[in-house]
Write an enzyme that holds these catalytic residues in place. Structure first.
Site, PDB file in Angstrom:
ATOM      1  N   HIS A  71      14.930  59.111   0.426  1.00  0.00           N
ATOM      2  CA  HIS A  71      14.766  57.494   0.225  1.00  0.00           C
ATOM      3  C   HIS A  71      14.338  56.999   1.552  1.00  0.00           C
ATOM      4  O   HIS A  71      13.895  55.905   1.494  1.00  0.00           O
ATOM      5  CB  HIS A  71      16.031  57.087  -0.091  1.00  0.00           C
ATOM      6  N   ASP A  96      15.450  65.346  -7.522  1.00  0.00           N
ATOM      7  CA  ASP A  96      16.432  64.519  -7.514  1.00  0.00           C
ATOM      8  C   ASP A  96      16.252  63.368  -8.807  1.00  0.00           C
ATOM      9  O   ASP A  96      15.161  62.973  -8.907  1.00  0.00           O
ATOM     10  CB  ASP A  96      16.572  63.675  -6.086  1.00  0.00           C
ATOM     11  N   HIS A 145      16.585  60.345  -8.406  1.00  0.00           N
ATOM     12  CA  HIS A 145      16.133  59.231  -7.965  1.00  0.00           C
ATOM     13  C   HIS A 145      14.512  59.350  -7.360  1.00  0.00           C
ATOM     14  O   HIS A 145      14.409  60.465  -6.949  1.00  0.00           O
ATOM     15  CB  HIS A 145      17.092  58.673  -6.831  1.00  0.00           C
ATOM     16  N   ASP A 150      21.541  65.590  -8.778  1.00  0.00           N
ATOM     17  CA  ASP A 150      22.057  64.369  -9.513  1.00  0.00           C
ATOM     18  C   ASP A 150      21.448  64.055 -10.682  1.00  0.00           C
ATOM     19  O   ASP A 150      21.994  63.344 -11.765  1.00  0.00           O
ATOM     20  CB  ASP A 150      22.262  63.087  -8.847  1.00  0.00           C
TER      21      ASP A 150
HETATM   22  C1  X5A Z   1      19.970  60.775  -2.284  1.00  0.00           C
HETATM   23  C2  X5A Z   1      20.660  59.866  -3.438  1.00  0.00           C
HETATM   24  C3  X5A Z   1      21.133  57.820  -4.314  1.00  0.00           C
HETATM   25  C4  X5A Z   1      21.206  56.323  -3.885  1.00  0.00           C
HETATM   26  C5  X5A Z   1      21.902  55.257  -4.900  1.00  0.00           C
HETATM   27  C6  X5A Z   1      22.369  54.233  -4.342  1.00  0.00           C
HETATM   28  N1  X5A Z   1      20.584  58.654  -3.361  1.00  0.00           N
HETATM   29  N2  X5A Z   1      23.031  53.254  -5.326  1.00  0.00           N
HETATM   30  O1  X5A Z   1      20.657  60.428  -4.464  1.00  0.00           O
HETATM   31 ZN    ZN Z   2      19.529  61.029  -5.979  1.00  0.00          ZN
END
Ligand code: X5A
Ligand code: ZN
Length: 651
Positions: free
Chosen positions: A149, A188, A190, A281
């Site tokens: 991110h 991931d 996200h 995740d």
């Molecule tokens: C690296 C990762 C997730 C961030 C979530 C914030 N970040 N709500 O999995």
């Molecule tokens: Zn993530």
């Protein structure tokens, strides 16, 4: 005997050289006062200890972490950002650290953060270098903080430096390594927004990310992860996003994307090396991801990539927040890196209809750049889809409802026999909870219900255990199985509403919520059960499907004092549950009346559409009607229109 090579060719080594990197110093990055946080040091400890106890670490070359050099970090990040991260952990920042962290989105910082950030980035560089040089066949860097991110001038989403982007630029800059084309696979859950931006106009780097997107409402919650984001200028076509429309995606969905997008494109791109932003995740049981990829799924995804770049693959840990899930997923990946053996297991489910839709949209968008994507997929293929979300693997629609991993395990993972999986699960921790239980069993409260619990047989499932008609999942019941001492009905000036796309107990359709604030024109019918405060705690836990262990009560006598004064009480321990807000509705025969619902923030999200308002399913609505009718409150006709009203009136 370990390391048996079942692969072909008598000249091949009996053991692939696989690197693994772990360093305890990356655990020194944690929340300032050690408050609980999903991105915590135990994540990498759990993976490391799992790989050791499984004997896998011993078959690898263990590498030492190294701090990244600023010149490599500066190929991805701006000078001001590097200055902040370099200095943030020094003493003179002590008083300002929390304030600085709060300026970023989802970031905490402490004295250990700088070093960990430098080690995480440097470690991915280190393993990438060794794989590029051919000293290792492949490697896994167990690093944190994660990186994908992190943008040019911005830490966000638990990420400080973009580890994978930094390693990618390093490989491309060291000409003698002869790495000219790199494929980054970001699995991931996200979107890897930071990595995407780093290589937006760069055709040397093909960035591929598959992630929950939900039309821009899932973190990082913008349009960057849309499939229309394909790169620009010379980089056009070298950015591929596969945005899930919903949670609950599993092996079948991921493997369909591999087979019909990623693998054909990888073949055509022909990378010199592959870097995987390996967050776990999307794994079954993850508290943030809401997807259900099994260790077998991860193993297959990795295995399919090993045919490219002469097997030169580096995995770098990103997210993943269920310790057991990430450990088992990482273990499955390591076994693939180490062995030539074929991965066994099976995917029983079909992809979602939405998955085929997304695959087709991505292929359409990118076919001008990748001829392998040009053909229409046969209907015979795309018509093979999951009927509706299969209940047994239906993880509730929210990205946050805690999961019952045990149930998923039995249905999804256990058939995958060769990959040993033992996800921990909680049962009521009897011994630790004895003392509070004996205290709270002496106190009575009225538990006021407005949903399916108005039907007594349904409510009794929370006391005695089991399930009734229409329910798709049994309840565990309370420790104390004695029946309510009294039942009575009352109306209150509160608004009843229905929301969320589905629930574990009732399947598709919304469930009942109560607006926590009262308003005179609203009216809600409530069935009050006189139960003990101990039983109320067990009901709270079941309503919030949580892995909380109950070693201390969710709602105790202090909470009771507090709620009488303040009107409501948020349960921190199950704050991801849908009904974590206990609301005080007054007294009845000197006994407090309590109910549980969402908090006002969620009401705002309902109002704005961020969380969907949804009519109840037929089964669920029938249960409510039955409760109201059998409780003698309304005629069937009145009950039906009462529910319909609540489900259709705007908030
Ligand atoms: C690296 C990762 C997730 C961030 C979530 C914030 N970040 N709500 O999995
Ligand atoms: Zn993530």
């Amino acid at each position: 005997m370990e390391g048996v090579d079942s692969g072909s060719g008598g000249t091949s080594r009996s053991q692939r050289r696989v690197g693994i990197l772990y360093d305890e110093r990356m655990c020194r990055h944690h929340t300032p006062d050690d408050e609980p946080h999903p991105e915590n040091p135990n994540r990498i400890r759990a993976i490391w200890s799992k790989l050791q106890s499984a004997g896998v670490a011993q078959r690898c070359e263990v590498l030492n972490a190294k701090e990244a050099e600023d010149k490599y970090i500066l190929s991805v990040h701006g000078k001001s950002h590097v200055d902040v991260i370099r200095n943030i952990s020094s003493k003179q920042f002590n008083s300002r650290r929390n304030r600085i962290a709060s300026k970023f989105n989802s970031i905490y910082l402490n004295e250990g953060s700088s070093e960990a950030a430098y080690l995480a980035a440097g470690s991915v560089v280190e393993v990438a270098k060794r794989v590029a040089k051919g000293e290792l066949d492949s490697a896994f860097a167990i690093v944190r903080p994660p990186g994908h991110h992190a943008e040019h001038d911005e830490a966000m989403g638990f990420c400080l430096y973009n580890n994978v982007a930094i390693a990618t630029n390093f490989l491309l800059s060291e000409k003698e390594l002869s790495i000219n084309k790199i494929l980054i696979v970001d699995w991931d859950v996200h979107h890897g927004n930071g990595t995407q931006k780093s290589f937006w106009k760069d055709p040397r780097v093909l960035f591929f990310s598959v992630h929950r997107h939900e039309f821009g409402s899932f973190y990082p919650a913008n349009d960057d992860g849309d499939y229309t984001m394909i790169g620009e200028g010379p980089g056009a076509g070298y950015n591929i996003n596969v945005p899930w429309e919903n949670g609950r995606c599993g092996d079948a969905d991921y493997l369909a994307v591999w087979d019909h997008i990623l693998i054909p494109v990888a073949k055509q791109f022909n990378p010199d090396m592959i870097l995987i932003s390996a967050g776990f995740d999307a794994a079954v049981g993850d508290p943030l991801g809401g997807c259900c990829v099994t260790p077998y799924g991860y193993a297959m995804m990795l295995k399919k990539l090993m045919d490219f770049a002469r097997g030169k693959i580096v995995l770098a840990l990103e997210g993943g927040y269920n310790l057991a899930s990430i450990s088992n997923s990482a273990l499955a990946c390591m076994e693939v890196l180490l062995d030539n053996k074929t991965v066994t297991g099976s995917t029983e489910a079909y992809p979602f209809e939405s998955t085929w839709r997304v695959i087709q949209a991505v292929r359409q968008e990118l076919k001008a750049f990748w001829s392998v994507l040009a053909d229409e997929l046969p209907t015979k293929l795309t018509s093979q889809k999951a009927p509706i979300p299969v209940m047994k693997i239906l993880i509730s629609g929210s990205d946050s409802e805690a999961e019952d991993v045990e149930e998923l395990l039995q249905d999804v993972i256990l058939p995958l026999s060769t990959l040993r999986v033992d996800v921990d699960h909680h049962v009521l921790a009897e011994s630790a909870s004895v003392s509070w239980r004996s205290d709270l069993t002496k106190i009575d409260i009225w538990y006021a219900t407005f949903g399916s619990n108005m039907w007594k047989p349904r409510f009794l499932c929370y006391i005695e255990g089991g399930l009734v008609d229409g329910m798709q999942k049994p309840c565990s019941g309370s420790m104390d199985k004695s029946l309510p001492k009294e039942i009575l009905w009352k109306t209150f000036p509160h608004r009843l509403l229905f929301g969320r796309e589905s629930s574990r107990t009732w399947g598709l359709g919304g469930v009942a919520f109560l607006h926590p604030e009262s308003k005179n024109e609203d009216i809600v019918h409530m069935c009050l059960y006189r139960i003990t405060l101990e039983q109320f705690n067990d009901v709270l836990l079941q309503e919030n499907v949580s892995s909380y262990d109950m070693s201390s009560p969710l709602f105790d006598l202090t909470s009771l004092d507090c709620i009488k004064e303040k009107g409501s009480f948020n349960l921190e321990a199950v704050k991801k549950g849908w009904y974590h807000n206990v609301v005080y509705l007054g007294m009845q025969q000197d006994i407090p009346i309590l109910t549980m619902t969402c908090d006002t923030l969620v009401i705002e999200n309902f109002r704005s559409g961020k969380v969907p308002l949804r009519a109840p399913s037929e089964d669920y609505a029938n249960t409510l009607v039955r409760g109201l009718v059998e409780g003698g409150q309304l005629s069937e006709e009145e009950a039906v229109s009462y529910i319909k009203d609540a489900a259709t009136k705007p908030l």
